[in-house]
Write an enzyme that holds these catalytic residues in place. Structure first.
Site: not given
Lengths: 95, 473
Positions: B178, B154, B79
């Site tokens: 997330s 997210s 990420k």
């Protein structure tokens, strides 16, 4: 929430917002605050013992001294700075 | 040779690499080919690293000299909020455009040490605030299962990279769901480990008392492998818990707690409720004892979260001031420079949450909001601890809806926030949670259920997760 209140918060958080955003933020803030407001009543119904922060995290402190060997990261840190002069990061004057 | 990436797992890949069926370079190239073919449309990766094949060659060396481990040569995506030395990392935000990481985060360092191949950085909501990846400064990521739908957030990029076969696994962060919610939207397994297990050193802080790094994979066994490889004590993370304290008294799952009134509450799609009931029946048939439980305080987790998260975020994001890295827009004086930079650099939702956080921490409101939230948080921890005296794990749907369409919730911030309804409690209480696919749904989507366990009870989640993979097919 009133516009002057939102404007004051925008100044405090150092974020430029135009009039249209301030107005929409005021509405959104009211909606979120109305939602989170439920915790005030819930908190009032909780006994001191149950709300006791026995499991809460506590801050971990260390001595206020350097932890890394000097100079190792200097070049990389300075390279990231928007403006620099030699090994100094340049900022606008404060006073 | 053609490698079947769709059915590949870490264990299968390791066996094949060990046997020389294909090399680490060939495996990495196979993933690069998929990325080249699909990423322009899906937008899972915001940057594919240029040294992927070099890393793979290094992995081959490790196989040759006998130092290879289970993760050597395994292609993994990360990420965009995890620091990889010498690479750009921006947290999906304009405010950090151009920021180059000056060190490796602990998880990244461990992966490198093991010879894993880091493919690139993946898309995410701006500063990890969002549930759809629509707020990223790089534009939205599409759901590989249904291109007209969001991949969740997210961590939309990490999950899409795995779901499109553009990575074998991904590492991401979970502050309120997330990892688990996007894993649910894309038919994958996602783990939010116990707070204090996997080090957050080198992870951009959102809400420091909730943030946790964890894996996204195609099956539970891979998640277990990646968790075990990163479940280590780290002096660089002051909240890392010493290994001897990472103990869970339970050893097997027999009783599953079902918070029925919560699951049947408002805002939960009918198909989600139906799949949940079907899953309950299958688990009962498999010999588990299902116990109805009440979680009256835990049901308020989302409200607690939306006080504590902005409060902590407003403090953590104060460091982005345009002086040391990232975007800097010159103003007439220092204050003006701050305001211009932060006004343009942060996305709309981030600006709102920083403001909300500052408000709930301000004089006159602190006790009412933050004080109350912390009190309820402690009571939730106690309530869950009491429930875990009676049951081994708790089961809920992972999210109240299936993956939704682009734009559907962007103008309704509360609806977007409600998609974290079931995942937030694990962050509020610091306990582990895992999302597991639980059957096919309409529009090529997949249903998902979540299990939560007591602190350090990850093994319970792996055990029940593997069982679910057998019986929920």
């Amino acid at each position: 929430m009133t516009l002057p209140e939102v404007q004051k918060l925008a100044d405090l958080i150092r974020i430029d917002m135009d009039q249209a955003e301030l107005e929409s933020v005021a509405r959104d803030m009211d909606a979120v605050l109305a939602y989170v407001d439920q915790i005030r009543a819930v908190a009032a119904s909780i006994s001191e013992a149950d709300g006791n922060p026995e499991l809460t995290l506590t801050n971990v402190m260390r001595a206020d001294t350097g932890t890394l060997p000097e100079g190792v990261y200097t070049d990389a840190v300075v390279a990231n700075a928007p403006e620099h002069d030699g090994n100094f990061i340049k900022v606008k004057k404060i006073l | 040779m053609k490698i079947n990436l769709q059915n590949l797992t870490i264990e299968k890949a390791h066996t094949a690499l060990l046997a020389g069926e294909y090399s680490a370079v060939e495996l990495a190239q196979a993933y690069l080919n998929v990325i080249a073919e699909k990423n322009a449309d899906i937008n899972a990766y915001v940057e594919v690293y240029t040294d992927v094949l070099e890393q793979a060659k290094h992995a081959e060396e490790m196989f040759k000299n006998g130092t290879a481990t289970i993760l050597t040569g395994i292609p993994i995506s990360v990420k965009d909020n995890m620091l990889v030395k010498g690479k750009e990392s921006t947290g999906g935000s304009d405010i950090l455009k151009g920021h180059i990481s000056i060190y490796d985060g602990t998880v990244i360092a461990e992966l490198k040490k093991a010879g894993a191949v880091l493919l690139g950085r993946t898309n995410m909501d701006d500063s990890a605030m969002g549930s759809s990846t629509e707020t990223s400064c790089y534009g939205p990521t599409k759901n590989p299962l249904a291109l007209d739908r969001v991949p969740g957030g997210s961590s939309g990029g990490p999950v899409a990279s795995v779901a499109m076969d553009g990575a074998l696994a991904a590492f991401a962060s979970d502050t309120g769901g997330s990892i688990r919610q996007p894993a649910a939207y894309t038919g994958l397994v996602g783990l939010k480990p116990t707070y204090g297990t996997v080090s957050r050193y080198g992870l951009m802080a959102l809400a420091s008392s909730f943030d946790q790094i964890g894996p996204v994979t195609k099956n539970v066994a891979d998640t277990e492998i990646l968790f075990n490889a990163t479940n280590i004590y780290d002096t660089m993370d002051s909240t890392s818990v010493p290994m001897e304290k990472r103990v869970c008294a339970k050893t097997a799952v027999k009783k599953i707690g079902i918070p029925r009134s919560w699951v049947n509450g408002e805002g939960i799609e009918e198909s989600i409720k139906k799949n949940f009931e079907e899953t309950c029946t299958k688990l009962k048939d498999a010999g588990y004892e299902l116990v109805d439980i009440e979680l009256p305080l835990t049901e308020h987790s989302l409200a607690v979260y939306y006080v504590i998260l902005p409060a902590e975020a407003s403090s953590n994001l104060a460091r982005y001031d345009g002086m040391r890295y990232g975007l800097s827009l010159p103003g007439k004086d220092l204050l003006d420079t701050y305001k211009k930079t932060r006004g343009v650099g942060f996305g709309k939702e981030v600006r709102r949450r920083i403001m909300l956080g500052t408000y709930v921490l301000s004089h006159g409101y602190y006790d009412a909001y933050y004080g109350s939230a912390v009190k309820v948080q402690n009571a939730i921890r106690k309530e869950l601890a009491n429930v875990f005296e009676k049951v081994d794990v708790i089961m809920t749907p992972t999210a109240p809806t299936l993956a939704f369409k682009f734009g559907e919730k962007m103008n309704d911030p509360m609806a977007m926030k409600l998609s974290d309804l079931f995942t937030v409690p694990a962050n509020v209480a610091g306990i582990p949670g895992i999302s597991i696919p639980s059957g096919k749904a309409e529009n090529n989507l997949v249903h998902s259920i979540q299990f939560m366990a007591p602190h350090y009870g990850e093994n319970l989640l792996f055990e029940i997760g593997k069982k679910c993979e057998e019986i929920l097919k």
